[in-house]
Design a protein around this motif. Structure first.
Motif, PDB file in Angstrom:
ATOM      1  N   THR A 233       0.795  -1.350   0.043  1.00 43.18           N
ATOM      2  CA  THR A 233       0.168  -0.112  -0.030  1.00 43.18           C
ATOM      3  C   THR A 233       0.576   1.197   0.105  1.00 43.18           C
ATOM      4  O   THR A 233       0.368   2.288  -0.214  1.00 43.18           O
ATOM      5  N   GLY A 234       2.146   1.122   0.168  1.00 44.46           N
ATOM      6  CA  GLY A 234       2.863   2.275   0.532  1.00 44.46           C
ATOM      7  C   GLY A 234       2.791   3.161   1.920  1.00 44.46           C
ATOM      8  O   GLY A 234       3.560   4.162   1.992  1.00 44.46           O
ATOM      9  N   GLY A 280      -7.692  -8.934  -3.889  1.00 39.76           N
ATOM     10  CA  GLY A 280      -7.850  -8.656  -2.437  1.00 39.76           C
ATOM     11  C   GLY A 280      -6.786  -7.622  -2.353  1.00 39.76           C
ATOM     12  O   GLY A 280      -6.840  -6.582  -1.697  1.00 39.76           O
ATOM     13  N   ASP A 281      -5.525  -7.860  -2.918  1.00 42.33           N
ATOM     14  CA  ASP A 281      -4.323  -6.761  -2.982  1.00 42.33           C
ATOM     15  C   ASP A 281      -4.510  -5.595  -3.343  1.00 42.33           C
ATOM     16  O   ASP A 281      -4.293  -4.437  -3.017  1.00 42.33           O
ATOM     17  N   ARG A 282      -5.214  -5.532  -4.468  1.00 49.68           N
ATOM     18  CA  ARG A 282      -5.743  -4.276  -5.322  1.00 49.68           C
ATOM     19  C   ARG A 282      -6.753  -3.692  -4.337  1.00 49.68           C
ATOM     20  O   ARG A 282      -6.444  -2.345  -4.547  1.00 49.68           O
ATOM     21  N   LEU A 283      -7.601  -4.318  -3.806  1.00 52.49           N
ATOM     22  CA  LEU A 283      -8.366  -3.451  -2.965  1.00 52.49           C
ATOM     23  C   LEU A 283      -7.887  -2.910  -1.903  1.00 52.49           C
ATOM     24  O   LEU A 283      -8.362  -1.971  -1.383  1.00 52.49           O
ATOM     25  N   LEU A 284      -6.957  -3.443  -1.122  1.00 50.65           N
ATOM     26  CA  LEU A 284      -6.137  -3.031  -0.257  1.00 50.65           C
ATOM     27  C   LEU A 284      -5.425  -1.666  -0.591  1.00 50.65           C
ATOM     28  O   LEU A 284      -5.453  -0.764   0.171  1.00 50.65           O
ATOM     29  N   GLN A 285      -4.686  -1.677  -1.823  1.00 47.24           N
ATOM     30  CA  GLN A 285      -4.177  -0.614  -2.338  1.00 47.24           C
ATOM     31  C   GLN A 285      -5.075   0.547  -2.521  1.00 47.24           C
ATOM     32  O   GLN A 285      -4.767   1.737  -2.200  1.00 47.24           O
ATOM     33  N   VAL A 286      -6.134   0.232  -3.093  1.00 48.17           N
ATOM     34  CA  VAL A 286      -7.354   1.196  -3.253  1.00 48.17           C
ATOM     35  C   VAL A 286      -7.703   1.983  -2.000  1.00 48.17           C
ATOM     36  O   VAL A 286      -7.684   3.265  -1.712  1.00 48.17           O
ATOM     37  N   LEU A 287      -7.938   1.085  -0.879  1.00 44.12           N
ATOM     38  CA  LEU A 287      -8.519   1.536   0.466  1.00 44.12           C
ATOM     39  C   LEU A 287      -7.258   2.484   0.990  1.00 44.12           C
ATOM     40  O   LEU A 287      -7.322   3.401   1.855  1.00 44.12           O
ATOM     41  N   GLY A 288      -6.081   1.897   0.898  1.00 42.64           N
ATOM     42  CA  GLY A 288      -5.000   2.597   1.262  1.00 42.64           C
ATOM     43  C   GLY A 288      -4.838   3.929   0.977  1.00 42.64           C
ATOM     44  O   GLY A 288      -4.522   4.982   1.485  1.00 42.64           O
ATOM     45  N   GLN A 289      -5.009   4.220  -0.336  1.00 44.01           N
ATOM     46  CA  GLN A 289      -5.004   5.382  -1.016  1.00 44.01           C
ATOM     47  C   GLN A 289      -6.038   6.493  -0.619  1.00 44.01           C
ATOM     48  O   GLN A 289      -5.754   7.809  -0.448  1.00 44.01           O
ATOM     49  N   ARG A 290      -7.325   5.768  -0.505  1.00 46.28           N
ATOM     50  CA  ARG A 290      -8.313   6.540   0.252  1.00 46.28           C
ATOM     51  C   ARG A 290      -7.828   7.038   1.635  1.00 46.28           C
ATOM     52  O   ARG A 290      -8.249   8.410   1.787  1.00 46.28           O
TER      53      ARG A 290
END
Length: 652
Positions: A233-234, A280-290
C-alpha cells in the motif's frame, strides 16, 4: 555530493558529476599564496634597502613600492573569508587560471627590476641580486606546490631570463651560480610534481571514498525507508507505527494528548476467497490510497498486517473518534477493482493517551480490545476504550489467570438438563452443560469459561475434560436415553480435538449412537467445508449431529443442506411466540421443514405449561426448558429417573 576537507570546517557541496579537485587545490593555495606575497615583499624591500645609496631613487623606492603594493593587494584578496562561491569548481578553476597568469606577470616584473638593479654596485651587490633571485624563485616554487603549472612557468621564465642574462653579462662565477640555481630548481620541480601527484591521488581516493560513503548513506536511508514501509500500500508498516508511537510517548509532556486506533476490515476474506488474493491486494491498495487522501496532517496511518490498519491522531479523543468514523465511511464506499466493484465494511477501536494507558503496549492492547468489542457488539462502528471496557478486561484477565492454573479434572464438572417427549413428558435424553467452580473466582458462567479457554489455548483440554465426564455419566444412564454434548467452532476447526474425541468414544465402551454433538451455525459461518469434514468423522463413529440455536444464523437453510445433520434444536427465542397464532404458524413451518429433511426436532426454552401444550399441538415430539427440568447433577438425575420414570420433570 558533500565533502568535508580535513583542514576546513564548512561542508563543501559540489554539483553532481563534478570532481572536487579544483576546490581542494584552491583551498590549499589560500594557505600558501599569502606567505608567497609576503616573501616577495620582504625580499624586495631588503634588496632595495641594500642598493639605496647606489641606484637611482625610482629603482630603490618607486618601483619596489609599486611591486610591494601590488603584492599586498593580492595578499588581501587571498586572505578574505571564504564564501559559497569558493566551493564551486568552475569558480575555483577560473581563479587558479587567473592566478597563474598574474604570477607570471609579477615574476617577470620582479626579475626585470632585480636585473636592472644589478647594474649598480660591486661584487657584494651583484651576489645579493643572485641570492635574491634564487631564494625568491625557490620560495615561490614551494608556495605554488598545489599549482604546478604556475610554479613551472615562473621557474622557467625567471631562471631562463637570469641564465641568459648571466651568459651575456658574465663573469664565469655568475654563470656558474645561474647554472647551479637552475639545476637545483629543476630537482625541486621534480619533487614538486611528485608531491602534487600524491596530492591528486589522495584527493581522488578521498573523493571516491566520500562518494561511496554518500551512496551507502543514500542506500541505507532507502533501506530504512523500505524497512518501515508496507510494500503493498505504500503506507508506513507496523515497525514504523510503533516507532512513531514510542517517539510520541517519549516527547509527551501531558500538554497535548493523542489517541491510538485500530481499523479492521469486515468481509474482506470473502473477497480473497471469491476473487483471488491478487484482487484482494488491489482492494487494499485502493483503500490505502483513500485513507491517505482523507488523513489530516495530525494523523499517522499505517498498515499493521493483513486487513488491519493503525492510526495515531494528535488531539482530543472526540477528534480521533470523528476521524476514525470518517475513515470507516470512506472504506465502506464501493471500490472498483479492475472490472469488479466490491465493498467491505470495517470496525475501529480507539484508546487515548494518557487516559487509557501510558505505554505503547498498553495503548495498543486497549485499542485492540475496543476493536474486539466493536466487531462483536457494535460491528461497523468505532468504539472508544472506556472504564466499562477496562472492567471487562480485568474480568477477562482474572478469568484467564485462574484458568491458566486450574486443575481441570477437579474444578470442571457437568450438569444435565432433560429433553422430554411432549406426549408423556418421559425423559428421552439430556443435554450436558459445563460448569466451572474456581477456588478464587467461584462459579463462572459456561460462556465465559469457553471464551477464556480459547484465549489462553486450553480449549482442547477443557473440551476433553468435560467430554470424559460426560462419557462416564452416559454409562450410568438408561440405555434408551441419548446425551447431547456441545462443541464450539474452535473444537470443530481443530483436527486434533476431533481426533481426541473419537479416540475417547472408542475407549469408553459405550454406544456411540447415544451421543449427539451439538454445534451452532454462527460458530461455523466461515468454515462450513472444514466443519463438514470434521462432523462426518464424528458421525462415522455412530454419533449423531444436531444444529443448535436453529433460526438465529445468517443462512440456516443453507446450513441444513451443507452440514451432515441428524437433528435441529429450535432456538429458545421462538418459544414465547407459541402463545401467538402467527408465531405458532411460523414454528410449525420450521418443524415441517425439519421433518421434510428427515431431521429430529427439539424446541428449546419451554418455561410455561401453556408453551408446552402449544409445542405439542404444533407437532413437536421433543422439548427442553426450565419448566420441564432444570440442569442438575448426575446423582439427582438418576434419583429422579428412578422415582419419576413416568412423570415429567418440574422446576424445583
Amino acid at each position: 555530493m558533500t565533502l568535508q576537507h580535513p583542514d576546513h570546517t564548512p561542508n563543501l557541496t559540489y554539483r553532481a558529476g563534478q570532481h572536487p579537485l579544483p576546490v581542494a587545490q584552491y583551498l590549499r593555495l589560500r594557505e600558501r599564496v599569502p606567505p608567497l606575497y609576503g616573501l616577495l615583499s620582504v625580499n624586495a624591500a631588503i634588496l632595495a634597502f641594500t642598493h639605496r645609496a647606489l641606484a637611482p631613487g625610482y629603482l630603490t623606492l618607486t618601483v619596489p613600492a609599486i611591486l610591494v603594493a601590488a603584492c599586498l593587494m593580492r595578499m588581501l584578496v587571498w586572505l578574505r573569508p571564504t564564501t559559497s562561491a569558493d566551493f564551486d569548481p568552475d569558480v575555483a578553476e577560473y581563479r587558479m587560471r587567473r592566478t597563474t597568469w598574474l604570477a607570471v606577470v609579477i615574476a617577470v616584473a620582479f626579475v626585470g627590476w632585480a636585473l636592472v638593479l644589478d647594474q649598480y654596485g660591486g661584487p657584494y651587490e651583484h651576489g645579493h641580486v643572485a641570492i635574491y633571485i634564487a631564494v625568491t624563485v625557490l620560495g615561490c616554487v614551494f608556495c605554488l606546490t598545489f599549482l604546478p603549472n604556475a610554479a613551472l612557468l615562473i621557474c622557467t621564465l625567471v631562471l631562463g631570463i637570469f641564465l641568459a642574462y648571466s651568459l651575456i653579462m658574465g663573469p664565469l662565477v655568475r654563470i656558474a651560480i645561474a647554472v647551479n640555481i637552475t639545476l637545483v630548481a629543476t630537482v625541486i620541480l621534480k619533487i614538486l610534481r611528485d608531491t602534487y601527484d600524491s596530492f591528486v591521488a589522495l584527493e581522488t581516493t578521498q573523493h571516491a571514498l566520500t562518494s561511496e560513503r554518500r551512496q551507502a548513506q543514500v542506500l541505507g536511508a532507502e533501506n530504512a525507508r523500505l524497512a518501515e514501509t508496507d510494500a503493498l500500500t505504500g503506507l508506513p508498516n507496523r515497525r514504523r507505527f510503533f516507532s512513531h508511537l514510542e517517539a510520541m510517548l517519549t516527547d509527551a509532556d501531558g500538554a497535548e494528548g493523542f489517541s491510538v486506533g485500530l481499523i479492521d476490515l469486515d468481509r474482506f476474506k470473502p473477497v480473497n476467497d471469491t476473487y483471488g488474493h491478487a484482487q484482494g491486494d488491489r482492494l487494499l491498495q485502493v483503500l490505502g490510497q483513500r485513507m491517505i487522501a482523507d488523513c489530516p496532517e495530525n494523523v499517522v496511518i499505517a498498515r499493521l498486517g493483513g486487513d488491519e490498519f493503525g492510526i495515531i491522531v494528535k488531539g482530543s479523543p472526540e477528534e480521533a473518534e470523528a476521524i476514525a468514523q470518517k475513515l470507516c465511511t470512506e472504506i465502506r464506499r464501493p471500490a472498483r477493482v479492475g472490472d469488479l466493484v466490491v465493498a467491505v465494511g470495517c470496525s475501529a477501536g480507539l484508546a487515548d493517551f494518557p487516559g487509557s494507558g501510558r505505554s505503547a503496549d498498553a495503548l495498543f492492547d486497549r485499542a485492540d480490545f475496543a476493536l474486539y468489542h466493536a466487531k462483536n457488539e457494535k460491528r461497523g462502528q468505532c468504539v472508544r476504550f472506556s472504564s466499562e471496557l477496562e472492567g471487562m478486561i480485568r474480568t477477562e484477565q482474572a478469568l484467564d489467570a485462574a484458568l491458566q492454573t486450574a486443575d481441570l479434572a477437579r474444578e470442571l464438572s457437568v450438569v444435565f438438563q432433560p429433553i422430554v417427549a411432549t406426549e408423556n413428558r418421559m425423559p428421552m435424553g439430556v443435554e450436558c452443560l459445563a460448569r466451572w467452580t474456581s477456588p478464587s473466582l467461584g462459579a463462572v458462567p459456561p460462556e465465559m469459561l469457553i471464551a477464556s479457554a480459547e484465549r489462553i489455548g486450553r480449549a482442547r483440554e477443557v473440551t476433553l475434560a468435560l467430554f470424559t465426564q460426560a462419557l462416564a455419566a452416559l454409562i450410568r444412564l438408561p440405555e434408551a436415553m441419548h446425551m447431547c454434548f456441545n462443541l464450539s467452532g474452535h473444537d470443530i476447526a481443530d483436527a486434533e480435538t476431533v481426533a481426541a474425541l473419537i479416540a475417547l468414544i472408542e475407549r469408553s465402551g459405550g454406544a456411540p449412537s447415544r451421543l449427539i454433538f451439538e454445534i451452532t451455525e454462527t460458530s461455523l459461518i466461515a468454515k462450513f467445508d472444514s466443519a463438514s469434514d470434521a462432523l462426518e468423522g464424528l458421525r462415522e463413529t455412530g454419533a449423531r449431529i444436531a444444529l443448535d440455536d436453529f433460526g438465529t444464523g445468517y443462512s440456516s437453510l443453507s446450513a441444513l443442506h451443507q452440514l451432515p445433520l441428524d437433528m435441529v434444536k429450535i432456538d429458545r427465542s421462538f418459544a414465547p411466540r407459541l402463545d401467538e397464532t402467527r408465531g405458532r404458524r411460523l414454528i410449525a413451518a420450521i418443524r415441517n421443514l425439519a421433518r421434510s429433511l428427515s431431521l429430529d426436532c427439539v424446541i428449546e426454552g419451554i418455561e410455561t405449561e401453556e408453551q408446552m401444550l402449544s409445542a405439542r399441538i404444533a407437532g413437536f415430539t421433543l422439548a427442553q426448558g426450565y419448566h420441564l427440568g432444570m440442569p442438575m447433577r448426575l446423582e439427582d438425575l438418576i434419583e429422579r429417573l428412578g422415582t419419576e420414570r413416568k412423570s415429567a420433570f418440574s422446576v424445583a
